[in-house]
Scaffold this motif. Structure first.
Motif, PDB file in Angstrom:
ATOM      1  N   PRO A  52      10.795 -15.556   0.311  1.00  0.00           N
ATOM      2  CA  PRO A  52       9.782 -15.261  -0.702  1.00  0.00           C
ATOM      3  C   PRO A  52       9.456 -13.772  -0.635  1.00  0.00           C
ATOM      4  CG  PRO A  52       8.836 -16.529   1.110  1.00  0.00           C
ATOM      5  CD  PRO A  52      10.307 -16.427   1.370  1.00  0.00           C
ATOM      6  N   GLY A  53       9.073 -13.214  -1.749  1.00  0.00           N
ATOM      7  CA  GLY A  53       8.746 -11.787  -1.796  1.00  0.00           C
ATOM      8  C   GLY A  53       7.308 -11.559  -2.166  1.00  0.00           C
ATOM      9  N   LEU A  54       6.696 -10.576  -1.521  1.00  0.00           N
ATOM     10  CA  LEU A  54       5.327 -10.179  -1.823  1.00  0.00           C
ATOM     11  C   LEU A  54       5.302  -8.692  -2.080  1.00  0.00           C
ATOM     12  CD1 LEU A  54       3.272 -12.206   0.780  1.00  0.00           C
ATOM     13  CD2 LEU A  54       3.265 -12.517  -1.679  1.00  0.00           C
ATOM     14  N   LEU A  55       4.429  -8.298  -2.957  1.00  0.00           N
ATOM     15  CA  LEU A  55       4.275  -6.897  -3.330  1.00  0.00           C
ATOM     16  C   LEU A  55       2.877  -6.449  -2.926  1.00  0.00           C
ATOM     17  CD1 LEU A  55       5.501  -4.489  -4.976  1.00  0.00           C
ATOM     18  CD2 LEU A  55       4.338  -5.461  -6.950  1.00  0.00           C
ATOM     19  N   ILE A  56       2.806  -5.364  -2.176  1.00  0.00           N
ATOM     20  CA  ILE A  56       1.528  -4.736  -1.841  1.00  0.00           C
ATOM     21  C   ILE A  56       1.444  -3.467  -2.670  1.00  0.00           C
ATOM     22  CG2 ILE A  56       0.115  -3.659  -0.059  1.00  0.00           C
ATOM     23  CD1 ILE A  56       1.597  -5.349   2.008  1.00  0.00           C
ATOM     24  N   VAL A  57       0.429  -3.370  -3.500  1.00  0.00           N
ATOM     25  CA  VAL A  57       0.266  -2.195  -4.366  1.00  0.00           C
ATOM     26  C   VAL A  57      -0.807  -1.302  -3.768  1.00  0.00           C
ATOM     27  CG1 VAL A  57      -0.303  -1.387  -6.678  1.00  0.00           C
ATOM     28  CG2 VAL A  57       0.936  -3.540  -6.387  1.00  0.00           C
ATOM     29  N   ILE A  58      -0.456  -0.029  -3.597  1.00  0.00           N
ATOM     30  CA  ILE A  58      -1.436   0.931  -3.075  1.00  0.00           C
ATOM     31  C   ILE A  58      -1.706   1.991  -4.101  1.00  0.00           C
ATOM     32  CG2 ILE A  58      -0.926   0.529  -0.662  1.00  0.00           C
ATOM     33  CD1 ILE A  58       0.780   3.076  -0.697  1.00  0.00           C
ATOM     34  N   TYR A  60       2.856 -11.214   7.781  1.00  0.00           N
ATOM     35  CA  TYR A  60       3.826 -11.926   6.962  1.00  0.00           C
ATOM     36  C   TYR A  60       4.998 -12.367   7.838  1.00  0.00           C
ATOM     37  CZ  TYR A  60       1.325  -9.217   3.437  1.00  0.00           C
ATOM     38  OH  TYR A  60       0.345  -8.631   2.673  1.00  0.00           O
ATOM     39  N   TYR A  61       5.440 -13.604   7.662  1.00  0.00           N
ATOM     40  CA  TYR A  61       6.608 -14.116   8.370  1.00  0.00           C
ATOM     41  C   TYR A  61       7.659 -14.555   7.367  1.00  0.00           C
ATOM     42  CZ  TYR A  61       4.466 -13.919  12.886  1.00  0.00           C
ATOM     43  OH  TYR A  61       3.909 -13.448  14.040  1.00  0.00           O
ATOM     44  N   ASN A  62       8.921 -14.213   7.655  1.00  0.00           N
ATOM     45  CA  ASN A  62      10.044 -14.573   6.795  1.00  0.00           C
ATOM     46  C   ASN A  62       9.706 -14.343   5.335  1.00  0.00           C
ATOM     47  OD1 ASN A  62      11.600 -15.152   8.954  1.00  0.00           O
ATOM     48  ND2 ASN A  62      11.596 -17.353   8.675  1.00  0.00           N
ATOM     49  N   THR A  63       9.185 -13.165   5.072  1.00  0.00           N
ATOM     50  CA  THR A  63       8.786 -12.771   3.731  1.00  0.00           C
ATOM     51  C   THR A  63       9.275 -11.352   3.493  1.00  0.00           C
ATOM     52  OG1 THR A  63       6.801 -14.139   3.901  1.00  0.00           O
ATOM     53  CG2 THR A  63       6.791 -12.427   2.222  1.00  0.00           C
ATOM     54  N   SER A  64       9.879 -11.151   2.353  1.00  0.00           N
ATOM     55  CA  SER A  64      10.281  -9.810   1.970  1.00  0.00           C
ATOM     56  C   SER A  64       9.058  -9.095   1.418  1.00  0.00           C
ATOM     57  CB  SER A  64      11.377  -9.878   0.903  1.00  0.00           C
ATOM     58  OG  SER A  64      11.663  -8.585   0.444  1.00  0.00           O
ATOM     59  N   VAL A  65       8.637  -8.041   2.087  1.00  0.00           N
ATOM     60  CA  VAL A  65       7.444  -7.299   1.692  1.00  0.00           C
ATOM     61  C   VAL A  65       7.875  -5.956   1.102  1.00  0.00           C
ATOM     62  CG1 VAL A  65       5.300  -6.240   2.496  1.00  0.00           C
ATOM     63  CG2 VAL A  65       6.068  -8.403   3.492  1.00  0.00           C
ATOM     64  N   THR A  66       7.305  -5.628  -0.048  1.00  0.00           N
ATOM     65  CA  THR A  66       7.544  -4.341  -0.689  1.00  0.00           C
ATOM     66  C   THR A  66       6.196  -3.671  -0.903  1.00  0.00           C
ATOM     67  OG1 THR A  66       9.489  -5.196  -1.830  1.00  0.00           O
ATOM     68  CG2 THR A  66       8.513  -3.178  -2.713  1.00  0.00           C
TER      69      THR A  66
END
Length: 161
Positions: A155-161, A114-120
């Protein structure tokens, strides 16, 4: 190979693996990179095409023959199999990157870039009695969030585990 059941914890094993991976990329040591990655790696990229550097390095198709290296500022092991690394592009600290890697038996099997992306990264606890997401959010727990991005303008992306 690291055995998390002995001296080293899974987190230490993951950090060592990532350290070796990024060192091998920096020195263009294809033998070590191939040893650390599964041959059928699953790879996903999110960001501007001009920032697509990791796949170019992994495939040898990179036009960037300079001394570009990924130098993670942070490496975090999440659960048994996920490792997250975060850093900036060396020539432009306005461009941040996150690699979310899946590690199985000491081998990287999946790379999410991911580039220039807020990852949660969020852990979702499944309840045997609930078949849809609850309205409350009591079952969701944030376990990691990008620290190098401006969360308001990325932009934000969510990774669910």
């Amino acid at each position: 190979m690291c055995n998390p059941h002995h001296q080293n914890t899974a987190e230490e094993c993951h950090r060592n693996l990532l350290s070796n991976f990024y060192k091998a990329l920096a020195t263009r040591d294809a033998t070590t990179v191939h040893r650390l990655l599964t041959p059928d790696i699953e790879w996903w990229f999110h960001g501007p095409p001009s920032c697509n550097r990791l796949m170019g390095l992994l495939t040898g198709c990179s036009d960037d023959r300079s001394s570009f290296t990924f130098d993670p500022l942070l490496v975090v092991s999440i659960g048994c199999s996920m490792v997250v690394a975060e850093g900036y592009l060396p020539e432009n600290h306005n461009v941040s990157w996150v690699h979310a890697l899946t590690v199985v038996d000491g081998i990287i099997t999946q790379v999410r870039e991911y580039y220039n992306t807020s990852v949660t990264v969020t852990r979702f606890a499944k309840s045997a009695n609930v078949h849809v997401l609850p309205q409350g959010g009591d079952n969701c727990q944030c376990v990691w969030q990008s620290m190098l991005t401006d969360h308001k303008s990325m932009p934000g992306l969510l990774i669910v585990i």
